[in-house]
Motif scaffolding. Structure first.
Motif, PDB file in Angstrom:
ATOM      1  N   UNK A   1       9.848 -12.304 -15.614  1.00  0.00           N
ATOM      2  CA  UNK A   1      10.237 -11.825 -14.286  1.00  0.00           C
ATOM      3  C   UNK A   1      11.011 -10.523 -14.441  1.00  0.00           C
ATOM      4  N   UNK A   2      10.621  -9.515 -13.670  1.00  0.00           N
ATOM      5  CA  UNK A   2      11.283  -8.213 -13.733  1.00  0.00           C
ATOM      6  C   UNK A   2      11.928  -7.927 -12.376  1.00  0.00           C
ATOM      7  N   UNK A   3      13.175  -7.522 -12.417  1.00  0.00           N
ATOM      8  CA  UNK A   3      13.913  -7.110 -11.220  1.00  0.00           C
ATOM      9  C   UNK A   3      14.106  -5.598 -11.290  1.00  0.00           C
ATOM     10  N   UNK A   4      13.485  -4.878 -10.378  1.00  0.00           N
ATOM     11  CA  UNK A   4      13.690  -3.433 -10.280  1.00  0.00           C
ATOM     12  C   UNK A   4      14.831  -3.165  -9.305  1.00  0.00           C
ATOM     13  N   UNK A   5      15.802  -2.402  -9.753  1.00  0.00           N
ATOM     14  CA  UNK A   5      16.958  -2.051  -8.910  1.00  0.00           C
ATOM     15  C   UNK A   5      16.961  -0.534  -8.708  1.00  0.00           C
ATOM     16  N   UNK A   6      16.613  -0.110  -7.521  1.00  0.00           N
ATOM     17  CA  UNK A   6      16.544   1.320  -7.238  1.00  0.00           C
ATOM     18  C   UNK A   6      17.940   1.871  -6.961  1.00  0.00           C
ATOM     19  N   UNK A   7      18.333   2.893  -7.738  1.00  0.00           N
ATOM     20  CA  UNK A   7      19.637   3.525  -7.575  1.00  0.00           C
ATOM     21  C   UNK A   7      19.438   4.884  -6.906  1.00  0.00           C
ATOM     22  N   UNK A   8      19.852   5.056  -5.647  1.00  0.00           N
ATOM     23  CA  UNK A   8      19.729   6.377  -5.017  1.00  0.00           C
ATOM     24  C   UNK A   8      20.481   7.428  -5.826  1.00  0.00           C
ATOM     25  N   UNK A   9      19.979   8.663  -5.808  1.00  0.00           N
ATOM     26  CA  UNK A   9      20.579   9.720  -6.626  1.00  0.00           C
ATOM     27  C   UNK A   9      22.064   9.875  -6.345  1.00  0.00           C
TER      28      UNK A   9
ATOM     29  N   UNK B   1       0.824  -1.215   0.000  1.00  0.00           N
ATOM     30  CA  UNK B   1       0.000   0.000   0.000  1.00  0.00           C
ATOM     31  C   UNK B   1       0.858   1.265   0.000  1.00  0.00           C
ATOM     32  N   UNK B   2       0.285   2.327  -0.574  1.00  0.00           N
ATOM     33  CA  UNK B   2       0.976   3.611  -0.626  1.00  0.00           C
ATOM     34  C   UNK B   2       1.050   4.229   0.764  1.00  0.00           C
ATOM     35  N   UNK B   3       2.164   4.897   1.057  1.00  0.00           N
ATOM     36  CA  UNK B   3       2.321   5.603   2.328  1.00  0.00           C
ATOM     37  C   UNK B   3       2.795   7.025   2.052  1.00  0.00           C
ATOM     38  N   UNK B   4       2.202   7.991   2.765  1.00  0.00           N
ATOM     39  CA  UNK B   4       2.612   9.392   2.620  1.00  0.00           C
ATOM     40  C   UNK B   4       3.926   9.681   3.341  1.00  0.00           C
ATOM     41  N   UNK B   5       4.336   8.778   4.213  1.00  0.00           N
ATOM     42  CA  UNK B   5       5.581   8.989   4.964  1.00  0.00           C
ATOM     43  C   UNK B   5       6.785   8.824   4.034  1.00  0.00           C
ATOM     44  N   UNK B   6       7.663   9.800   4.042  1.00  0.00           N
ATOM     45  CA  UNK B   6       8.843   9.751   3.177  1.00  0.00           C
ATOM     46  C   UNK B   6      10.042   9.217   3.948  1.00  0.00           C
ATOM     47  N   UNK B   7      10.630   8.155   3.428  1.00  0.00           N
ATOM     48  CA  UNK B   7      11.851   7.597   4.005  1.00  0.00           C
ATOM     49  C   UNK B   7      12.896   7.548   2.900  1.00  0.00           C
ATOM     50  N   UNK B   8      13.952   8.351   2.992  1.00  0.00           N
ATOM     51  CA  UNK B   8      14.949   8.371   1.912  1.00  0.00           C
ATOM     52  C   UNK B   8      15.661   7.030   1.775  1.00  0.00           C
ATOM     53  N   UNK B   9      15.909   6.630   0.539  1.00  0.00           N
ATOM     54  CA  UNK B   9      16.637   5.393   0.268  1.00  0.00           C
ATOM     55  C   UNK B   9      18.120   5.715   0.188  1.00  0.00           C
ATOM     56  N   UNK B  10      18.898   5.109   1.080  1.00  0.00           N
ATOM     57  CA  UNK B  10      20.338   5.392   1.119  1.00  0.00           C
ATOM     58  C   UNK B  10      21.164   4.298   0.441  1.00  0.00           C
ATOM     59  N   UNK B  11      20.622   3.090   0.381  1.00  0.00           N
ATOM     60  CA  UNK B  11      21.320   1.972  -0.257  1.00  0.00           C
ATOM     61  C   UNK B  11      20.484   1.445  -1.421  1.00  0.00           C
TER      62      UNK B  11
END
Length: 649
Positions: A479-487, A452-462
């Motif tokens: 199959x899809x692998x999403x890899x989030x790259x912090x800025x 579920x969506x959350x309005x709370x913002x938690x920055x991704x550091x890793x």
């Protein structure tokens, strides 16, 4: 149960054992070494002996020993440290007639070993037993128990007399044994119980030996186990004796079908308590375990997944079918999902559950009760195979994959070839997710996992991964692998020239209500696209306009249209994690990855470079044509001359 100890040369792969002897001056170090090697007490010994070698036939394990004597003076501490760091085991001496040397063990020597990070077994030896005051007779256990409780690295304590030749050979036998058959990985001295990893390994061995899968080792199965491990059968009376010992101590250790898992584990705990560690180690090594109680490297087919940077590794249909069967087997309540306790049971024959930590922990979609559906289960395996194929194959072996381990995985075609052929053939796509802070990257990953969506913002550091199955039109699944790259991690990522080789598609997320977010996302797009052009690993790209439930910034449509047209890619895809409106974004990801040539952006520098190459190629073609004309002209001229000469003659 075990009639023969391990007779293999070099248990655990050791071809020699290096034992360093140290302790206070005058505690009998050198006399101990000479007496052990020469079987006689020396009249005179030098302050420090040269290295002393005990031949391979000195002890039953047939592994040669090198004993290093050390100086005790303060000025020689540097040399002492060097020797200790090279040791396989340390023999630490004190003199039974000098109580202050015993005190020095806990006040200096043992802390010094820790300071030097000497992480090897320690054998504490009380020398000069013949000189101890008879009026101060104290048991070795009373003396050493407080020290051993404080310093768990102490493997064994023993007293000896070189002069009277009391227990001298035993000193180096125990030191060698502590290296070849260490207690630490198997047994917790404090709780007096087998360690969890040892239990898991023995459980796997038990299951492999339980051929009829009835939960007990019959007499025939026990005998097969004995022959495999010790090359010697058990007599019927011996089998009866083994089961009687177990049943007397542990009723549930034996049933009408034979020795149970509880009984099997009890026997090994009993062997270890009686000092017969070589028995358990022989069993573990026969089934391929190393000193860390993990499968030895030679059992993992590393050559099967050697690959170029732009190739990846996937499970084969054979492995997937096996995993589907395992899923059904461990779905004890038939609810079409594996609850955490069922996943733990499934991996109870592996050293630990491989998904308890990042990047696998929480990387797949969970059911309302925290379980894994079949798609979620297979997704975790797909992610582990993509990121660490050796670990994936290793865990397949632990849970009972019956085939050749190399048949469980396949290496995909190079991505460069996919682009040339305009079609990707892989079943698992890795998607890099770029974007500025607060753009909605994490929300996109969460929505992919049905969270579920959350309005709370938690920055991704890793970096973070999310993996799921995407249903395609026609009933196919990818199959899809999403890899989030912090800025802030983009610069480090792009410092590696092969960083984009493993990427099937890149997604650039921006907050559609924030113009600065859009500008930063386009900067990242140009940066990544330029790096792909420079390294030869161009990747298809999509732009995602997140937070579509908010009003777009002014000029959003014009700016996005211009960038899309300039770079030759699709217009931004609007999504709203808050409203649950994903505009089939994940299908679009798969489609772009399957046909990579359609979505590769082109920067201005890349376009100029291509025009230059086209110009060069055209020039070369003109030169080639000109050269051909010249050659033809020369040939014609030679024919003309030949005819002229013949006619004049």
């Amino acid at each position: 149960m075990a009639k023969a100890s391990a007779a293999n040369s070099g248990p655990g792969g050791k071809t020699g054992v290096r034992i360093v002897v140290c302790g206070e001056k005058g505690t009998g170090k050198s006399s101990l070494i000479v007496t052990a090697a020469a079987d006689t007490f020396p009249a005179n010994v030098p302050p420090v002996l040269p290295p002393t070698r005990l031949p391979e036939d000195f002890y039953p394990d047939r592994v040669p020993i090198t004993i290093i004597d050390t100086p005790s003076s303060v000025e020689d501490r540097g040399k002492l440290g060097e020797e200790l760091r090279r040791a396989d085991a340390v023999v630490l001496t004190y003199a039974c007639d000098q109580p202050e040397t015993l005190d020095e063990l806990s006040t200096f020597w043992l802390p010094e070993l820790r300071r030097l990070e000497v992480k090897v077994p320690v054998i504490v030896v009380g020398c000069k037993l013949d000189l101890r005051d008879e009026n101060q007779q104290v048991s070795l256990e009373q003396v050493m128990m407080p020290i051993m409780q404080q310093f768990r690295e102490i493997e064994t304590c023993i007293e000896c007399s070189a002069l009277k030749q009391i227990q001298v050979p035993e000193v180096f036998y125990y030191a060698q044994k502590a290296v070849l058959h260490p207690t630490g990985p198997l047994f917790d001295q404090e709780s007096q119980a087998l360690k969890p990893r040892c239990v898991r390994a023995l459980k796997r061995i038990f299951i492999l030996c339980d051929h009829d899968r009835d939960g007990a080792l019959s007499d025939a199965e026990l005998n097969d186990f004995q022959v495999k491990c010790f090359n010697s059968p058990l007599q019927p009376s011996e089998i009866v004796g083994v089961k009687r010992v177990v049943q007397e101590k542990l009723r549930e250790g034996v049933n009408e079908r034979g020795l149970t898992l509880a009984g099997f584990l009890f026997l090994h705990a009993l062997f270890i308590e009686k000092g017969r560690l070589e028995t358990t180690w022989t069993v573990l090594r026969k089934f391929g375990y190393n000193n860390d109680i993990k499968l030895a490297d030679e059992l993992i087919p590393y050559s099967a997944f050697k690959r170029a940077p732009d190739q990846s590794v996937e499970l084969t249909n054979e492995a997937i079918d096996f995993l589907k069967g395992i899923f059904e087997l461990f779905d004890a309540d038939d609810d079409n999902s594996l609850r955490p306790i069922e996943v733990e049971d499934l991996f109870s024959t592996a050293p630990e559950c491989p998904w308890d930590e990042a990047p696998y922990k929480d990387a797949a979609e969970k059911t309302a009760l925290g379980g894994l559906s079949l798609d979620g289960f297979l997704s975790e395996w797909a992610l582990m195979t993509l990121l660490d194929p050796a670990r994936s194959v290793e865990n397949l072996i632990y849970i009972g994959f019956p085939g050749d381990p190399s048949s469980a995985i396949r290496v995909t075609r190079k991505r460069r070839i996919d682009r040339k052929k305009q079609q990707a053939e892989r079943n698992v796509f890795q998607c890099f997710v770029f974007g500025p802070k607060k753009a909605g990257k994490s929300a996109l990953l969460n929505s992919f996992l049905g969270r579920p969506f959350s309005d709370n913002y938690t920055p991704t550091t890793d970096e973070r991964y999310a993996v799921n199955v995407v249903d395609q039109p026609g009933g196919t699944k990818k199959t899809v692998v999403l890899r989030e790259i912090p800025e802030e991690a983009v610069a480090k990522l792009l410092s590696n020239k092969d960083s984009l080789a493993a990427c099937d598609i890149a997604v650039f997320v921006h907050d559609s209500s924030d113009e600065s977010s859009w500008k930063r996302a386009t900067e990242l797009l140009v940066e990544v696209a330029s790096y792909g052009e420079d390294t030869g690993f161009e990747v298809p790209c999509l732009i995602v306009a997140a937070k579509d439930d908010l009003d777009s910034f002014a000029m959003a449509i014009q700016d996005s249209t211009r960038v899309s047209q300039d770079m030759g890619i699709e217009a931004p895809i609007p999504v709203s994690s808050k409203l649950g409106d994903f505009n089939i974004i994940f299908r679009r990801v798969v489609q772009a990855a399957e046909h990579p040539h359609l979505s590769i952006p082109e920067t201005e520098a890349g376009r100029t470079r291509k025009q230059y190459h086209r110009l060069i190629n055209r020039s070369l073609m003109i030169v080639s044509v000109g050269a051909a004309v010249t050659i033809v002209g020369l040939a014609a001229y030679r024919v003309y001359l030949a005819r002229k000469n013949s006619s004049s003659s």
